[in-house]
Design a protein around this motif. Sequence first.
Motif, short mmCIF file in Angstrom:
data_model
loop_
_atom_site.label_atom_id
_atom_site.label_comp_id
_atom_site.label_asym_id
_atom_site.label_seq_id
_atom_site.Cartn_x
_atom_site.Cartn_y
_atom_site.Cartn_z
N ARG A 80 4.32 -3.55 -12.03
CA ARG A 80 4.74 -2.69 -10.92
C ARG A 80 5.50 -3.52 -9.88
NH1 ARG A 80 0.43 1.12 -8.64
NH2 ARG A 80 2.31 2.17 -7.91
N GLY A 125 1.82 2.03 -3.29
CA GLY A 125 0.70 2.27 -4.21
C GLY A 125 0.28 1.04 -4.98
N ILE A 126 0.57 -0.13 -4.45
CA ILE A 126 0.23 -1.40 -5.11
C ILE A 126 -0.77 -2.14 -4.25
CG2 ILE A 126 1.12 -3.62 -5.92
CD1 ILE A 126 3.86 -2.23 -6.26
N THR A 175 -0.36 -4.39 -12.39
CA THR A 175 0.16 -4.65 -11.05
C THR A 175 1.36 -5.57 -11.11
OG1 THR A 175 -2.02 -4.31 -10.08
CG2 THR A 175 -0.43 -5.55 -8.77
N ALA A 189 0.83 -1.21 0.00
CA ALA A 189 0.00 0.00 0.00
C ALA A 189 0.86 1.25 0.00
CB ALA A 189 -0.94 -0.01 1.21
N LYS A 190 1.96 1.23 0.76
CA LYS A 190 2.88 2.38 0.77
C LYS A 190 3.45 2.64 -0.62
CE LYS A 190 4.55 1.79 5.50
NZ LYS A 190 5.75 1.44 6.29
#
Length: 68
Positions: free
Chosen positions: A62, A28-29, A59, A25-26
């Motif tokens: 990423r 952005g995934i 995703t 989450a940090k």
Amino acid sequence: MEARHSALCAEEAEDAVKELRAELAKAGIALPSPGLDPVSLAREAPCPLVELGRCSVRTARRLAAVPR
């Protein structure tokens, strides 16, 4: 003793999933369904695996870029 080991393994796996979600989450995934693998929990002496689930191509790209 074996039951205690199994409980510790399950707790450790749950903590790992929470940590993974937070760190992703940090970055952005978001993976749609990380969790504990139910098959590995069904063993006689469970020591669960972490199931990452499916994700989109975007995703996956990423995630692939993170170690670079």
